[in-house]
Design a protein around this motif. Structure first.
Motif, short mmCIF file in Angstrom:
data_model
loop_
_atom_site.label_atom_id
_atom_site.label_comp_id
_atom_site.label_asym_id
_atom_site.label_seq_id
_atom_site.Cartn_x
_atom_site.Cartn_y
_atom_site.Cartn_z
N TYR A 118 3.10 -37.34 -40.95
CA TYR A 118 3.00 -35.97 -41.13
C TYR A 118 3.99 -35.15 -41.44
CZ TYR A 118 2.50 -31.05 -39.82
OH TYR A 118 2.55 -29.74 -39.72
N LEU A 119 5.10 -35.43 -40.84
CA LEU A 119 6.51 -35.04 -40.84
C LEU A 119 7.17 -35.38 -42.18
CD1 LEU A 119 8.00 -35.61 -37.35
CD2 LEU A 119 6.88 -33.40 -38.18
N LYS A 120 6.70 -36.10 -42.81
CA LYS A 120 7.39 -36.65 -44.05
C LYS A 120 6.36 -36.02 -45.25
CE LYS A 120 8.85 -40.45 -47.13
NZ LYS A 120 8.88 -41.95 -46.81
N THR A 121 5.32 -35.88 -45.09
CA THR A 121 4.60 -35.31 -46.09
C THR A 121 4.12 -33.90 -46.00
OG1 THR A 121 2.44 -36.28 -45.24
CG2 THR A 121 3.78 -37.75 -46.73
N ALA A 122 3.25 -33.55 -44.83
CA ALA A 122 2.73 -32.42 -44.69
C ALA A 122 3.61 -31.26 -44.72
CB ALA A 122 1.81 -32.37 -43.58
N THR A 123 4.80 -31.48 -44.04
CA THR A 123 5.73 -30.24 -43.92
C THR A 123 6.52 -29.96 -45.15
OG1 THR A 123 7.71 -31.89 -43.14
CG2 THR A 123 6.41 -31.05 -41.43
N GLY A 124 6.76 -30.99 -46.23
CA GLY A 124 7.42 -30.81 -47.56
C GLY A 124 8.89 -30.57 -47.22
N SER A 125 9.39 -31.33 -46.06
CA SER A 125 10.80 -31.04 -45.88
C SER A 125 11.45 -32.15 -45.16
CB SER A 125 10.97 -29.77 -44.97
OG SER A 125 12.41 -29.58 -44.63
N GLU A 126 12.77 -32.72 -45.21
CA GLU A 126 13.29 -33.48 -44.66
C GLU A 126 13.87 -33.23 -43.31
OE1 GLU A 126 16.42 -35.27 -47.22
OE2 GLU A 126 14.94 -36.10 -48.80
N LYS A 127 13.95 -31.88 -43.24
CA LYS A 127 14.25 -31.64 -41.94
C LYS A 127 13.23 -30.38 -41.28
CE LYS A 127 19.23 -31.50 -43.27
NZ LYS A 127 20.31 -30.74 -43.58
N PRO A 128 12.04 -30.80 -40.54
CA PRO A 128 11.14 -30.07 -40.27
C PRO A 128 11.75 -29.36 -39.07
CG PRO A 128 10.86 -32.37 -39.52
CD PRO A 128 12.01 -32.48 -40.46
N THR A 129 11.00 -28.30 -38.58
CA THR A 129 11.36 -27.35 -37.64
C THR A 129 10.99 -28.02 -36.11
OG1 THR A 129 9.31 -26.39 -37.39
CG2 THR A 129 10.91 -25.15 -39.04
N THR A 130 11.65 -27.63 -35.29
CA THR A 130 11.45 -27.81 -33.99
C THR A 130 9.91 -27.83 -33.70
OG1 THR A 130 13.74 -27.44 -33.08
CG2 THR A 130 11.96 -27.72 -31.60
N SER A 131 9.29 -26.61 -34.01
CA SER A 131 8.09 -26.53 -33.52
C SER A 131 7.03 -27.38 -34.32
CB SER A 131 7.65 -24.91 -34.12
OG SER A 131 8.37 -23.98 -33.47
N GLN A 132 7.40 -27.77 -35.53
CA GLN A 132 6.56 -28.65 -36.31
C GLN A 132 6.53 -30.16 -35.72
OE1 GLN A 132 8.43 -28.29 -40.15
NE2 GLN A 132 6.81 -27.18 -40.90
N VAL A 133 7.62 -30.49 -35.13
CA VAL A 133 7.95 -31.84 -34.47
C VAL A 133 7.18 -31.85 -33.11
CG1 VAL A 133 9.58 -33.55 -33.75
CG2 VAL A 133 10.23 -32.25 -35.64
N GLY A 179 -5.05 -31.00 -36.90
CA GLY A 179 -4.52 -30.60 -35.61
C GLY A 179 -3.31 -29.64 -35.53
N THR A 180 -2.12 -30.39 -36.06
CA THR A 180 -0.82 -29.98 -36.24
C THR A 180 -0.98 -28.53 -36.95
OG1 THR A 180 0.07 -31.99 -35.92
CG2 THR A 180 1.59 -30.04 -36.58
N HIS A 181 -1.59 -28.66 -38.29
CA HIS A 181 -1.56 -27.52 -39.22
C HIS A 181 -2.48 -26.31 -38.37
CE1 HIS A 181 -2.43 -25.30 -42.72
NE2 HIS A 181 -3.59 -24.92 -42.26
N GLU A 182 -3.41 -26.68 -37.67
CA GLU A 182 -4.47 -25.57 -36.99
C GLU A 182 -3.23 -24.91 -35.75
OE1 GLU A 182 -7.74 -27.72 -35.78
OE2 GLU A 182 -8.81 -27.37 -37.81
N ARG A 183 -2.71 -25.91 -34.97
CA ARG A 183 -1.88 -25.33 -34.05
C ARG A 183 -0.56 -24.38 -34.46
NH1 ARG A 183 0.50 -28.60 -29.03
NH2 ARG A 183 -1.76 -29.12 -28.75
N LEU A 184 -0.19 -24.78 -35.29
CA LEU A 184 1.09 -24.07 -36.12
C LEU A 184 0.46 -22.70 -36.69
CD1 LEU A 184 3.07 -27.11 -37.90
CD2 LEU A 184 3.87 -25.55 -35.82
N GLN A 185 -0.70 -22.82 -37.26
CA GLN A 185 -1.33 -21.54 -38.02
C GLN A 185 -1.58 -20.77 -36.59
OE1 GLN A 185 -1.70 -20.91 -41.34
NE2 GLN A 185 -2.00 -18.96 -40.65
#
Length: 273
Positions: A118-133, A179-185
């Motif tokens: 998820y962190l590699k593909t869904a976030t679109g960033s090599e440095k996901p935020t603390t909230s995403q992790v 689930g992560t997408h929904e939580r962050l949304q």
């Protein structure tokens, strides 16, 4: 220096010398320094000349026991996060990700793979935020063997434990992503609602945001706190956090800042990420 308490074996003396060399050579490499300190503490390699690990840190390195603990925590955090493909660039980042790392440490292999994916593909960033992790790790941790998931082939709701290994991995990955997408949304929507509410009341400053967010989204067992304390260099830092007062768990937090407004704005960025 106190009198020797317990002599080291020759092998232990060699190990201690090597570890202390690591600390000297990697003075600014917090991971290697923290790992060396952990080994010295856990194997009690300080005991020949120091009664306690705290005495050793202070007398040999000039560090307080608290400072040594910060370095050890940072090393443990980095080790845990490496399993999901992350490596904090500095000690500050490691401190921010400490709570997320605690969750990651207890994940099963399939959950770890799902979070890393998820962190590699869904976030679109090599440095996901603390909230995403943190969100991805917590969503993964909530999926146990008795959870009901969608079958990856048929879409039917089935108990996770009835799936084959490959199907389980696919189902867990899908649940973590969704689930992560929904939580962050939801977090983002909460912030936007708070901002709109503040504006409708003719308020829009960072202090008003705190009050509006608390009114709209905090439950009775939650608090929004602004904490001011000194960093390892002795400089005062402010940090805004949302705390569960029953469990004392940190629900959300922004990066520490040099002034109050920036500390609150950092929290805003985290909860809307």
């Amino acid at each position: 220096m106190t009198a020797p308490v317990d002599a080291l074996t020759l092998h232990e003396q060699v190990t201690l010398t090597q570890l202390e060399g690591t600390i000297r050579d990697g003075w600014h490499g917090f991971v290697t320094v923290g790992e060396a300190l952990l080994t010295i503490r856990d194997q009690r390699l300080y005991r020949a000349a120091h009664r306690t690990f705290g005495d050793y840190c202070e007398q040999v390195w000039g560090w307080s026991r608290q400072r040594a603990q910060q370095l050890m925590d940072a090393a443990q955090t980095s080790h845990a996060l490496s399993t999901i493909g992350l490596q904090p660039e500095n000690e500050r980042q490691a401190r921010e990700l400490k709570e997320a790392a605690k969750v990651v440490q207890h994940l099963e292999p399939e959950q770890i793979v799902a979070v890393a994916q998820y962190l590699k593909t869904a976030t679109g960033s090599e440095k996901p935020t603390t909230s995403q992790v943190k969100a991805a790790a917590e969503v993964a941790a909530s999926i146990d063997a008795h959870a009901t998931v969608q079958h990856p082939d048929t879409g039917a709701e089935v108990p996770l434990h009835t799936l084959t290994g490959e199907q389980r991995a696919a189902a867990i990955a899908e649940n973590v992503s969704t689930g992560t997408h929904e939580r962050l949304q939801r977090q983002k929507d909460h912030v936007q609602e708070s901002v709109m509410q503040a504006r409708s009341n003719g308020k829009g400053g960072w202090t008003d945001w705190c009050l509006s967010y608390a009114q709209q989204h905090l439950i009775d067992t939650q608090e929004l706190r602004i904490v001011i304390k000194r960093d390892p260099s002795g400089n005062p830092k402010a940090q805004a956090l949302v705390i569960d007062t029953d469990t004392h768990a940190t629900i959300a937090f922004g990066e520490p800042a040099d002034w109050l407004k920036k500390a609150v704005l950092n929290l805003v960025e985290e909860v809307k990420a």
